[in-house]
Design an enzyme around this catalytic site. Structure first.
Site, PDB file in Angstrom:
ATOM      1  N   ALA A   1      57.813 -16.364  62.597  1.00 57.89           N
ATOM      2  CA  ALA A   1      58.512 -16.949  63.738  1.00 57.89           C
ATOM      3  C   ALA A   1      57.907 -18.301  64.098  1.00 57.89           C
ATOM      4  O   ALA A   1      56.805 -18.370  64.642  1.00 57.89           O
ATOM      5  CB  ALA A   1      58.456 -16.001  64.938  1.00 57.89           C
TER       6      ALA A   1
ATOM      7  N   PHE B   1      66.526 -18.236  65.431  1.00 57.78           N
ATOM      8  CA  PHE B   1      66.824 -18.387  64.002  1.00 57.78           C
ATOM      9  C   PHE B   1      65.775 -17.699  63.126  1.00 57.78           C
ATOM     10  O   PHE B   1      65.429 -18.197  62.048  1.00 57.78           O
ATOM     11  CB  PHE B   1      66.922 -19.867  63.593  1.00 57.78           C
ATOM     12  CG  PHE B   1      67.885 -20.685  64.398  1.00 57.78           C
ATOM     13  CD1 PHE B   1      69.088 -20.160  64.831  1.00 57.78           C
ATOM     14  CD2 PHE B   1      67.592 -22.000  64.731  1.00 57.78           C
ATOM     15  CE1 PHE B   1      69.989 -20.922  65.576  1.00 57.78           C
ATOM     16  CE2 PHE B   1      68.470 -22.773  65.468  1.00 57.78           C
ATOM     17  CZ  PHE B   1      69.674 -22.219  65.896  1.00 57.78           C
TER      18      PHE B   1
ATOM     19  N   GLU C   1      56.786 -22.192  50.433  1.00 60.92           N
ATOM     20  CA  GLU C   1      58.044 -22.029  51.160  1.00 60.92           C
ATOM     21  C   GLU C   1      59.121 -22.951  50.599  1.00 60.92           C
ATOM     22  O   GLU C   1      60.264 -22.533  50.369  1.00 60.92           O
ATOM     23  CB  GLU C   1      57.832 -22.317  52.646  1.00 60.92           C
ATOM     24  CG  GLU C   1      59.099 -22.150  53.482  1.00 60.92           C
ATOM     25  CD  GLU C   1      58.874 -22.423  54.960  1.00 60.92           C
ATOM     26  OE1 GLU C   1      59.865 -22.458  55.702  1.00 60.92           O
ATOM     27  OE2 GLU C   1      57.709 -22.606  55.360  1.00 60.92           O
TER      28      GLU C   1
ATOM     29  N   ARG D   1      91.514 -16.442  33.896  1.00 62.62           N
ATOM     30  CA  ARG D   1      92.654 -16.856  34.712  1.00 62.62           C
ATOM     31  C   ARG D   1      93.582 -17.776  33.921  1.00 62.62           C
ATOM     32  O   ARG D   1      93.124 -18.672  33.206  1.00 62.62           O
ATOM     33  CB  ARG D   1      92.145 -17.594  35.959  1.00 62.62           C
ATOM     34  CG  ARG D   1      93.234 -18.085  36.898  1.00 62.62           C
ATOM     35  CD  ARG D   1      93.836 -16.950  37.680  1.00 62.62           C
ATOM     36  NE  ARG D   1      94.752 -17.461  38.700  1.00 62.62           N
ATOM     37  CZ  ARG D   1      95.529 -16.685  39.440  1.00 62.62           C
ATOM     38  NH1 ARG D   1      95.487 -15.377  39.276  1.00 62.62           N
ATOM     39  NH2 ARG D   1      96.327 -17.218  40.346  1.00 62.62           N
TER      40      ARG D   1
ATOM     41  N   LEU E   1      87.257 -24.794  41.182  1.00 61.97           N
ATOM     42  CA  LEU E   1      87.759 -24.275  39.906  1.00 61.97           C
ATOM     43  C   LEU E   1      88.286 -22.853  40.018  1.00 61.97           C
ATOM     44  O   LEU E   1      89.017 -22.379  39.144  1.00 61.97           O
ATOM     45  CB  LEU E   1      86.652 -24.350  38.844  1.00 61.97           C
ATOM     46  CG  LEU E   1      86.357 -25.764  38.337  1.00 61.97           C
ATOM     47  CD1 LEU E   1      85.057 -25.796  37.547  1.00 61.97           C
ATOM     48  CD2 LEU E   1      87.519 -26.283  37.479  1.00 61.97           C
ATOM     49  N   HIS E   2      87.937 -22.169  41.090  1.00 65.50           N
ATOM     50  CA  HIS E   2      88.496 -20.837  41.352  1.00 65.50           C
ATOM     51  C   HIS E   2      89.846 -20.920  42.057  1.00 65.50           C
ATOM     52  O   HIS E   2      90.511 -19.889  42.243  1.00 65.50           O
ATOM     53  CB  HIS E   2      87.539 -20.012  42.226  1.00 65.50           C
ATOM     54  CG  HIS E   2      86.458 -19.317  41.479  1.00 65.50           C
ATOM     55  ND1 HIS E   2      85.375 -19.973  40.950  1.00 65.50           N
ATOM     56  CD2 HIS E   2      86.272 -17.998  41.187  1.00 65.50           C
ATOM     57  CE1 HIS E   2      84.562 -19.098  40.361  1.00 65.50           C
ATOM     58  NE2 HIS E   2      85.087 -17.897  40.486  1.00 65.50           N
TER      59      HIS E   2
ATOM     60  N   GLY F   1      63.815 -24.194  56.445  1.00 68.37           N
ATOM     61  CA  GLY F   1      62.617 -24.593  55.727  1.00 68.37           C
ATOM     62  C   GLY F   1      62.296 -26.066  55.934  1.00 68.37           C
ATOM     63  O   GLY F   1      61.504 -26.661  55.196  1.00 68.37           O
TER      64      GLY F   1
ATOM     65  N   THR G   1      64.831 -29.457  57.481  1.00 67.10           N
ATOM     66  CA  THR G   1      66.082 -30.056  57.015  1.00 67.10           C
ATOM     67  C   THR G   1      65.811 -31.031  55.872  1.00 67.10           C
ATOM     68  O   THR G   1      64.707 -31.571  55.731  1.00 67.10           O
ATOM     69  CB  THR G   1      66.781 -30.819  58.154  1.00 67.10           C
ATOM     70  OG1 THR G   1      65.957 -31.925  58.542  1.00 67.10           O
ATOM     71  CG2 THR G   1      67.035 -29.916  59.358  1.00 67.10           C
ATOM     72  N   ASN G   2      66.836 -31.273  55.073  1.00 68.00           N
ATOM     73  CA  ASN G   2      66.659 -32.202  53.957  1.00 68.00           C
ATOM     74  C   ASN G   2      66.367 -33.622  54.433  1.00 68.00           C
ATOM     75  O   ASN G   2      65.734 -34.406  53.718  1.00 68.00           O
ATOM     76  CB  ASN G   2      67.897 -32.174  53.059  1.00 68.00           C
ATOM     77  CG  ASN G   2      67.908 -30.951  52.152  1.00 68.00           C
ATOM     78  OD1 ASN G   2      67.033 -30.085  52.262  1.00 68.00           O
ATOM     79  ND2 ASN G   2      68.875 -30.867  51.266  1.00 68.00           N
TER      80      ASN G   2
END
Length: 387
Positions: free
Chosen positions: A129, A161, A248, A274, A343-344, A369, A371-372
């Site tokens: 936490a 979170f 991490e 498909r 593509l699906h 973890g 943010t980017n």
């Protein structure tokens, strides 16, 4: 492209994980986890019995003793995520990559004896936490305090979170034990489920990872005894968090790569099966070109991840290099999974299909973890010579 990261021991372990997947990662189980909003304890215990969790726990405490060889955890991620069970992989990751390492690497002998054997068997679920309603990536901004009293600390505050927050039996909790925001003003304490004043809040309804619980936690004059101070030393919490950052961040990068690989595998199978306008979808040039793009992207991503795995095993993966891995891998994952959804076609939007769930799960990888954007800041500061 064939990877050369694994040896015979890892491939033998892969067989164990595949058998576990066959027995316990069924469609019915995945549906139940999503309905309950968390992974059931029987599955955690089954993973413990199979030796799939507790990999970094020393053998003397009932684990596998793989302290630095994250390749075994990578195998677990590949097989579990490849089976469409991202939530289960997430639950295992919180246990093995966030909660356990703080006890293994920084805990006192008494803390190791108390927690590690039961964490290795899945009888005890752990969580970490850090994040609060008013403090996310900026951990020095936390407001949860631990005031020293006779025999221990009184903890007050709130966290949010928190992955595995609803199901956790013990929570490694980041608290303020001093004034200001200097590194020595913070500590890590173990808050136990039955402690008076500790409340597991509501499960948060997330965009993805529906089968892995995320919750709010609250602390109201929770008495935490001195023996639950991680390492037995006050004021080391910030440094302890920094020590675990490479693992991490690496763990998120590995999960992202495994998810991207799974997405490509599912998409190749789908487009071969498909048909549209009398042809298989994979026989259209656009489909083949897009699949070539994502397949190559995944090969390149694994090459980068594998290099990071070797660096971590050698003790040479710095927090900054791990930050690169985290943001680069999760950005590539997002691009790959998004292409595979397209593509699906319409079925890519239906959550009955694993690609749709993978798309929803992938979004948070660029957020948690750290943010980017924070990852890029860390990397750029190192390059610029800033502290």
């Amino acid at each position: 492209m064939e990877r050369d990261i694994y040896d015979e021991d890892h491939e033998a372990f892969r067989d164990v994980v595949k058998e576990f997947v066959k027995r316990y990662v069924t469609h019915e189980k995945r549906e139940q986890w999503d309905t309950d909003g968390q992974v059931d304890r029987d599955t955690m215990r089954a993973a413990g019995q199979a030796g799939i969790i507790g990999l970094s726990v020393p053998e003397e405490f009932g684990g596998a003793g793989m302290l630095q060889d994250y390749r075994f955890r990578t195998v677990v991620n590949e097989e579990i995520i490849g089976a469409g069970a991202g939530s289960l992989a997430g639950a295992f990751g919180i246990q093995d990559d966030l909660a356990v390492p703080y006890i293994v690497h920084m805990g006192t002998t008494a803390q190791k004896e108390k927690w590690l054997p039961r964490m290795a068997t899945g009888d005890v679920v752990g969580a970490l936490a850090m994040t609060e309603p008013g403090a996310g990536s900026d951990l020095r901004g936390i407001a949860t305090t631990a005031k020293k009293v006779d025999g221990g600390y009184l903890v007050n505050g709130a966290k949010t979170f928190i992955s595995s927050g609803a199901s956790a039996d013990m929570v490694v909790t980041f608290v303020k034990t001093g004034e200001g925001n200097r590194p020595d003003a913070f500590s890590l304490v173990i808050v136990e489920d039955e402690m008076a004043g500790f409340e597991h809040g509501k499960k948060l309804h997330k965009m993805g990872f529906h089968g892995h619980d995320t919750a709010e936690l609250s602390f109201s004059d929770v008495f935490v005894p001195d023996e639950n101070l991680i390492g037995g030393v006050e004021g080391k919490g910030f440094v302890q968090l920094m020590m675990n950052l490479p693992l991490e961040r690496l763990s998120i990068g590995v999960a992202a790569a495994a998810a991207a690989q799974a997405a490509v595998t599912w998409t190749v199978a789908y487009t071969k099966d498909r048909e549209a306008f009398g042809e298989r979808v994979i026989d259209f040039q656009n489909s083949r070109f897009r699949i070539a793009d994502v397949a190559t992207a995944v090969d390149a991503l694994w090459a980068y991840i594998d290099r990071a795995l070797r660096a971590y095993a050698a003790g040479k993966l710095s927090p900054e290099e791990a930050a690169k891995v985290k943001f680069w891998a999760t950005e590539r994952e997002w691009e790959v999974v998004d292409t595979c959804v397209q593509l699906h076609g319409g079925y890519g939007y239906i959550t009955e299909y694993p690609i749709a769930r993978a798309f929803l799960d992938a979004r948070v990888h660029r957020i948690y973890g750290g943010t980017n954007e924070i990852m890029r800041d860390i990397v750029s500061r190192q390059i610029a010579g800033k502290r």
